[in-house]
Design a protein around this motif. Structure first.
Motif, PDB file in Angstrom:
ATOM      1  N   ALA A  79       0.840  -1.194   0.000  1.00  0.00           N
ATOM      2  CA  ALA A  79       0.000   0.000   0.000  1.00  0.00           C
ATOM      3  C   ALA A  79       0.878   1.248   0.000  1.00  0.00           C
ATOM      4  CB  ALA A  79      -0.916  -0.008   1.217  1.00  0.00           C
TER       5      ALA A  79
ATOM      6  N   LEU B 221      -4.555   1.332  -1.989  1.00  0.00           N
ATOM      7  CA  LEU B 221      -4.579  -0.027  -1.446  1.00  0.00           C
ATOM      8  C   LEU B 221      -4.635  -1.000  -2.617  1.00  0.00           C
ATOM      9  CD1 LEU B 221      -7.143   0.292   1.494  1.00  0.00           C
ATOM     10  CD2 LEU B 221      -4.658   0.190   1.656  1.00  0.00           C
TER      11      LEU B 221
ATOM     12  N   LYS C 291      -6.945  -1.437  -7.696  1.00  0.00           N
ATOM     13  CA  LYS C 291      -6.598  -0.686  -6.496  1.00  0.00           C
ATOM     14  C   LYS C 291      -7.849  -0.070  -5.881  1.00  0.00           C
ATOM     15  CE  LYS C 291      -5.427   3.578  -9.050  1.00  0.00           C
ATOM     16  NZ  LYS C 291      -4.383   4.546  -9.395  1.00  0.00           N
TER      17      LYS C 291
ATOM     18  N   ARG D 106      -8.066  -2.157   4.833  1.00  0.00           N
ATOM     19  CA  ARG D 106      -7.251  -3.230   4.243  1.00  0.00           C
ATOM     20  C   ARG D 106      -8.058  -4.529   4.169  1.00  0.00           C
ATOM     21  NH1 ARG D 106      -1.650  -1.796   4.364  1.00  0.00           N
ATOM     22  NH2 ARG D 106      -1.255   0.048   5.658  1.00  0.00           N
TER      23      ARG D 106
ATOM     24  N   ALA E  85     -10.385  -4.328   1.251  1.00  0.00           N
ATOM     25  CA  ALA E  85      -9.635  -4.471   0.001  1.00  0.00           C
ATOM     26  C   ALA E  85      -9.261  -5.932  -0.252  1.00  0.00           C
ATOM     27  CB  ALA E  85      -8.385  -3.599   0.040  1.00  0.00           C
TER      28      ALA E  85
END
Length: 544
Positions: free
Chosen positions: A102, A132, A143, A163, A166
């Motif tokens: 990241a 991320l 991303k 996170r 993601a």
């Protein structure tokens, strides 16, 4: 002391526990929505909404990696169209990055990743952002973006939940990507079966059409309307045969036989053909080419790339315009040199959505009946096989530029062969033509007869063997797929009974080339009588 600090610590722990519980609830909700999403867009929308609910960041976006290696916006919240158009395609990681980290940008004005776009961020009132990466299966998929209005010390912000979102999105995105690839593979397999099934009959018909069209053009006086009509018929049949070849090449790609090709010379020699291809309303200019600029490539397929790019440019300029083809040497990564071929038009151009999908198979913006969606994807496949790359820059109303880069060849160019004299008197050549389709057999017979050959026809391998018992022939030209005895069985029989007899196999099935013995001459249908005559000259000493 305990009475003073205990309640505060307890309150803090309770707040943290409540936050974790809320976030876990959001994660469970996201899992459910991702699993039941009807499309990728629905998945992306669910992810950004959950992220906003769990972090408080109202300005977010998801971008995915396109086949050309650029990042393309898929969904977003709180950012303008102007901002997306300006930064679309940008990625802080290379497309082949493995497990990228990241990137936390505390201040867009000073960070090296964003400093070149300071004015764009200022106009959008973005002071800090987070990249991320969406990683799945060991490769970069896209991303996740978080935007803040002011410079932010991201080290003081808990990004654990972001996170987690993601990572979860990446896992579902990988699953969808894998399933999409499987569906695409099955679609192409079906396309290959369909193409192979129709190609044989279609190529037989085109062989007859090309043969008779060429004979008409030869027989009719030049300058007459009839001669012009014959030329048009020949041109249309040639274009139809090229479409069949493109479909088969895409659905069932064949290994390329490469040679050292002088790109500059190839482009210069192709200019008359390309001018006919685009028509009189489009001006064609060729720039560069003072040096040969050799590359290792298949000459026919390199020409196909050029032709497809020029055809695409022609279709982008329906009212005419200017087309420029430039060839030059360029430096490339690792200190190597490359040859750049750029095809530029001043046509209608394309937006980012079209640009992101332009090399996808079967994708076309042309109206129904005008485009196959194969031309540019074939270019992409050919260039990739040659260890090169192809990119495009374009904008609506500003035309397009397609750039092909190929490694500069280290080997020298082959010595050109001396032209063969073909107008000298020659011995009449007896040809045994083995073809089960009567119309094709008649067309080939008429074409070879016009070139001075004596042709005897046979409908299959058994008829051919009987003809060989009673006549003398200089060469056997045989189709492969026939009833009773096919061309391969006939070839094996001739190797036992007449090992010195030259044989040329012809077929409309492109995939049969892989099933033939080594060093067996083969010619793919469709072809013109002149093309067949040229091939026979290579195989029969009496015709040279």
């Amino acid at each position: 002391m305990e009475s003073e600090t205990g309640p505060k610590e307890s309150t803090g722990r309770c707040a943290t526990t409540a936050t974790h519980a809320a976030n876990m609830s959001l994660i469970v909700r996201l899992c459910h929505e991702l699993a039941n999403a009807s499309s990728l867009t629905a998945m992306f929308d669910a992810a950004v909404d959950v992220l906003a609910a769990g972090t408080g960041f109202a300005r977010t976006a998801v971008l995915t990696l396109t086949p050309t290696g650029a990042m393309h916006f898929r969904t977003w919240r709180g950012i303008s169209d102007a901002y997306r158009d300006r930064v679309n395609g940008h990625s802080p990681w290379p497309a082949d990055a493995v497990d990228p980290a990241a990137i936390l940008v505390d201040d867009v004005a000073s960070h090296p990743v964003t400093s070149g776009l300071t004015e764009v961020f200022r106009a959008e009132k973005i002071g800090a952002l987070v990249f991320l990466p969406l990683v799945g299966g060991g490769r970069l998929l896209g991303k996740f973006m978080l935007y803040a209005g002011e410079p932010t010390d991201w080290q003081r912000v808990d990004l654990t939940f972001a996170r987690a979102v993601a990572d979860l999105l990446a896992s579902f995105l990988l699953r969808e990507s894998t399933q999409e690839q499987l569906l695409q593979s099955r679609k192409m397999e079906s396309l290959g079966l369909l193409a192979g099934g129709v190609a044989h009959d279609f190529n037989n018909l085109l062989t007859a059409m090309l043969g008779y069209a060429e004979l008409l053009r030869i027989d009719l006086p030049k300058g007459t309307p009839q001669h012009t009509n014959a030329e048009m018929l020949l041109r249309v049949a040639t274009e139809a045969s090229e479409l069949t070849r493109q479909l088969l090449d895409f659905a069932r790609p064949k290994p390329m036989q490469v040679e050292v090709v002088a790109v500059a010379a190839l482009v210069a020699e192709s200019r008359p053909m390309l001018r006919r291809l685009v028509g009189d309303a489009i001006d064609v200019a060729v720039v560069g080419g003072a040096r040969p600029l050799p590359v290792e490539a298949n000459r026919a397929q390199l020409l196909q790339v050029l032709r497809n790019l020029v055809t695409n440019a022609r279709d982008a300029m329906p009212k005419g315009g200017h087309l420029t083809i430039s060839v030059q040497e360029r430096p490339s990564a690792g200190g190597e040199r490359s040859v750049e071929i750029a095809v530029t038009d001043d046509g209608i151009g394309m937006d980012e959505h079209v640009r992101a999908r332009i090399f996808e198979p079967l994708f076309t913006t042309k109206r129904e009946g005008r485009g196959t969606g194969l031309g540019l994807s074939i270019c992409y496949g050919i260039v990739s096989h040659l260890r090169g790359d192809i990119t495009v820059t374009s904008a609506p109303g500003r035309g397009s530029t397609f750039v092909v880069n190929l490694p500069l060849a280290t080997a020298g160019l082959p010595t050109p062969s001396q032209p063969r004299v073909t107008d000298a008197p020659r011995h009449p050549v007896n040809v045994l033509l083995v073809e089960d389709q009567r119309a094709v057999r008649a067309a080939i017979t008429a074409g070879l007869s016009a070139h001075g050959c004596s042709v005897t026809g046979a409908g299959n391998g058994r008829e051919a063997l009987r003809a060989l018992e009673h006549g003398r022939f200089d060469i056997v030209v045989s189709d492969i797929v026939m009833p009773e005895m096919d061309g391969i069985e006939l070839l094996e029989q001739l190797r036992r009974t007449a090992p010195d007899m030259p044989i040329l196999l012809i077929t409309g099935y492109a995939e049969l080339a892989n099933e033939l013995p080594v060093h067996v001459p083969l010619m793919h249908k469709p072809f013109t009588p002149t093309e067949l005559d040229s091939r026979l000259r290579e195989l029969v000493p009496a015709m040279r």
